[in-house]
Design a protein around this motif. Structure first.
Motif, mmCIF file in Angstrom:
data_model
loop_
_atom_site.group_PDB
_atom_site.id
_atom_site.type_symbol
_atom_site.label_atom_id
_atom_site.label_comp_id
_atom_site.label_asym_id
_atom_site.label_seq_id
_atom_site.Cartn_x
_atom_site.Cartn_y
_atom_site.Cartn_z
ATOM 1 N N PRO A 4 -7.961 -30.784 26.365
ATOM 2 C CA PRO A 4 -7.344 -31.792 25.492
ATOM 3 C C PRO A 4 -6.431 -32.759 26.249
ATOM 4 O O PRO A 4 -6.387 -33.944 25.921
ATOM 5 N N GLU A 5 -5.732 -32.275 27.260
ATOM 6 C CA GLU A 5 -4.863 -33.151 28.038
ATOM 7 C C GLU A 5 -5.678 -34.182 28.820
ATOM 8 O O GLU A 5 -5.303 -35.356 28.889
ATOM 9 N N ILE A 6 -6.792 -33.754 29.384
ATOM 10 C CA ILE A 6 -7.652 -34.671 30.140
ATOM 11 C C ILE A 6 -8.267 -35.708 29.212
ATOM 12 O O ILE A 6 -8.298 -36.901 29.520
ATOM 13 N N VAL A 7 -8.742 -35.261 28.063
ATOM 14 C CA VAL A 7 -9.326 -36.186 27.082
ATOM 15 C C VAL A 7 -8.266 -37.171 26.600
ATOM 16 O O VAL A 7 -8.536 -38.371 26.459
ATOM 17 N N SER A 8 -7.056 -36.683 26.383
ATOM 18 C CA SER A 8 -5.980 -37.558 25.932
ATOM 19 C C SER A 8 -5.651 -38.620 26.972
ATOM 20 O O SER A 8 -5.456 -39.794 26.627
ATOM 21 N N ILE A 9 -5.607 -38.246 28.235
ATOM 22 C CA ILE A 9 -5.312 -39.213 29.291
ATOM 23 C C ILE A 9 -6.427 -40.252 29.396
ATOM 24 O O ILE A 9 -6.161 -41.460 29.523
ATOM 25 N N ILE A 10 -7.674 -39.805 29.305
ATOM 26 C CA ILE A 10 -8.803 -40.741 29.373
ATOM 27 C C ILE A 10 -8.763 -41.713 28.197
ATOM 28 O O ILE A 10 -8.972 -42.924 28.356
ATOM 29 N N LEU A 11 -8.472 -41.207 27.007
ATOM 30 C CA LEU A 11 -8.394 -42.077 25.832
ATOM 31 C C LEU A 11 -7.247 -43.065 25.947
ATOM 32 O O LEU A 11 -7.385 -44.247 25.602
ATOM 33 N N SER A 68 2.842 -35.527 23.381
ATOM 34 C CA SER A 68 2.006 -36.698 23.130
ATOM 35 C C SER A 68 0.957 -36.431 22.060
ATOM 36 O O SER A 68 0.406 -37.360 21.484
ATOM 37 N N PHE A 69 0.686 -35.170 21.781
ATOM 38 C CA PHE A 69 -0.299 -34.846 20.761
ATOM 39 C C PHE A 69 0.261 -34.930 19.350
ATOM 40 O O PHE A 69 -0.499 -35.040 18.398
ATOM 41 N N ILE A 70 1.557 -34.852 19.212
ATOM 42 C CA ILE A 70 2.126 -34.876 17.862
ATOM 43 C C ILE A 70 2.227 -36.290 17.314
ATOM 44 O O ILE A 70 2.664 -36.484 16.186
ATOM 45 N N HIS A 71 1.798 -37.271 18.077
ATOM 46 C CA HIS A 71 1.829 -38.661 17.631
ATOM 47 C C HIS A 71 0.536 -39.067 16.935
ATOM 48 O O HIS A 71 0.235 -40.251 16.830
ATOM 49 N N TRP A 72 -0.215 -38.090 16.436
ATOM 50 C CA TRP A 72 -1.493 -38.428 15.818
ATOM 51 C C TRP A 72 -1.352 -39.324 14.592
ATOM 52 O O TRP A 72 -2.247 -40.141 14.346
ATOM 53 N N PRO A 73 -0.248 -39.271 13.795
ATOM 54 C CA PRO A 73 -0.152 -40.250 12.703
ATOM 55 C C PRO A 73 -0.058 -41.685 13.223
ATOM 56 O O PRO A 73 -0.646 -42.605 12.643
ATOM 57 N N ALA A 135 -6.415 -39.722 17.595
ATOM 58 C CA ALA A 135 -5.783 -39.086 16.430
ATOM 59 C C ALA A 135 -6.489 -37.781 16.080
ATOM 60 O O ALA A 135 -5.829 -36.783 15.754
ATOM 61 N N ILE A 136 -7.802 -37.763 16.163
ATOM 62 C CA ILE A 136 -8.551 -36.539 15.856
ATOM 63 C C ILE A 136 -8.231 -35.441 16.862
ATOM 64 O O ILE A 136 -8.042 -34.278 16.493
ATOM 65 N N VAL A 137 -8.144 -35.798 18.145
ATOM 66 C CA VAL A 137 -7.768 -34.817 19.165
ATOM 67 C C VAL A 137 -6.349 -34.305 18.902
ATOM 68 O O VAL A 137 -6.083 -33.107 19.030
ATOM 69 N N GLY A 138 -5.444 -35.188 18.512
ATOM 70 C CA GLY A 138 -4.085 -34.771 18.198
ATOM 71 C C GLY A 138 -4.021 -33.837 17.002
ATOM 72 O O GLY A 138 -3.293 -32.831 17.022
ATOM 73 N N ILE A 139 -4.783 -34.147 15.950
ATOM 74 C CA ILE A 139 -4.825 -33.271 14.771
ATOM 75 C C ILE A 139 -5.377 -31.907 15.158
ATOM 76 O O ILE A 139 -4.839 -30.871 14.769
ATOM 77 N N TRP A 140 -6.443 -31.897 15.950
ATOM 78 C CA TRP A 140 -7.036 -30.633 16.375
ATOM 79 C C TRP A 140 -6.050 -29.824 17.210
ATOM 80 O O TRP A 140 -5.911 -28.621 17.009
ATOM 81 N N TRP A 141 -5.352 -30.487 18.140
ATOM 82 C CA TRP A 141 -4.404 -29.787 18.999
ATOM 83 C C TRP A 141 -3.250 -29.215 18.183
ATOM 84 O O TRP A 141 -2.855 -28.066 18.383
ATOM 85 N N VAL A 142 -2.708 -30.002 17.265
ATOM 86 C CA VAL A 142 -1.579 -29.537 16.454
ATOM 87 C C VAL A 142 -2.005 -28.389 15.554
ATOM 88 O O VAL A 142 -1.309 -27.375 15.447
ATOM 89 N N ARG A 143 -3.158 -28.493 14.923
ATOM 90 C CA ARG A 143 -3.626 -27.410 14.051
ATOM 91 C C ARG A 143 -3.904 -26.138 14.844
ATOM 92 O O ARG A 143 -3.609 -25.038 14.384
ATOM 93 N N ARG A 144 -4.458 -26.267 16.029
ATOM 94 C CA ARG A 144 -4.739 -25.106 16.846
ATOM 95 C C ARG A 144 -3.457 -24.425 17.304
ATOM 96 O O ARG A 144 -3.352 -23.204 17.280
ATOM 97 N N HIS A 145 -2.463 -25.198 17.675
ATOM 98 C CA HIS A 145 -1.223 -24.614 18.167
ATOM 99 C C HIS A 145 -0.337 -24.084 17.044
ATOM 100 O O HIS A 145 0.403 -23.134 17.252
ATOM 101 N N THR A 146 -0.380 -24.664 15.882
ATOM 102 C CA THR A 146 0.405 -24.108 14.779
ATOM 103 C C THR A 146 -0.250 -22.848 14.250
ATOM 104 O O THR A 146 0.428 -21.928 13.838
ATOM 105 N N ARG A 147 -1.565 -22.775 14.267
ATOM 106 C CA ARG A 147 -2.258 -21.569 13.823
ATOM 107 C C ARG A 147 -1.969 -20.420 14.789
ATOM 108 O O ARG A 147 -1.707 -19.300 14.385
#
Length: 167
Positions: A4-11, A68-73, A135-147
């Motif tokens: 997810p970090e690599i994908v986020s940097i590329i995006l 940086s992932f919590i900025h999905w909104p 935003a989708i990657v951020g939502i996925w990351w946040v949901r995965r880490h809160t779960r």
């Protein structure tokens, strides 16, 4: 897992590059028609403002921190802003240079205004897609880490209050 970090940097790099391209092309057009009414250039001014904000936030959020992932909104909001810019520019072109997605009549010799407009439209669409995927990657990351966080905590037991009756 660093995916997810690599994908986020590329995006973020793609968002930054697309916004810079749009800023340059759109700024060149705004410079060439600088005597025109601001009302007539509203679509281009809006696109320039969105591109400037996108450059700023893409640079800020480019650093690979987990925050940086919590900025999905905000990513979703920027995606909507870019889709609006895309729609405004497509409606403004209105077939003047042919069909919007027809790239056969593009030439870089002589007047390149049609090529410039179509490039701005294409990169605004690509930027909207990148912000949406971010935003989708951020939502996925946040949901995965809160779960994961909720499953690793110990269960809490309620104590019986001393003032309650035992009957």
């Amino acid at each position: 897992m660093a995916l997810p970090e690599i994908v986020s940097i590329i995006l973020r790099l793609a968002e930054l590059a697309f916004a810079a391209i749009i800023t340059g092309l759109n700024g060149d057009y705004l410079h060439s028609v600088r005597g025109a009414s601001s009302w007539d250039l509203g679509r281009h001014i809006y696109t320039e403002v969105v591109a400037g904000l996108s450059i700023l936030f893409a640079i800020i959020w480019l650093f690979p921190f987990s925050s940086s992932f919590i900025h999905w909104p905000a990513d979703l909001f920027f995606s909507v802003l870019w889709f609006i810019a895309f729609g405004l520019l497509v409606a403004w072109l209105d077939g003047a240079c042919g069909w919007v997605f027809d790239w056969d009549n593009i030439s870089f010799r002589g007047t390149a205004s049609c090529a410039q407009f179509k490039a701005v439209i294409a990169f605004s669409f690509l930027s909207a897609i990148c912000w949406l995927v971010s935003a989708i990657v951020g939502i996925w990351w946040v949901r995965r880490h809160t779960r994961v966080h909720h499953t690793t905590t110990a269960p809490t037991y309620r104590r019986r209050r001393w003032y309650r009756s035992r009957v």
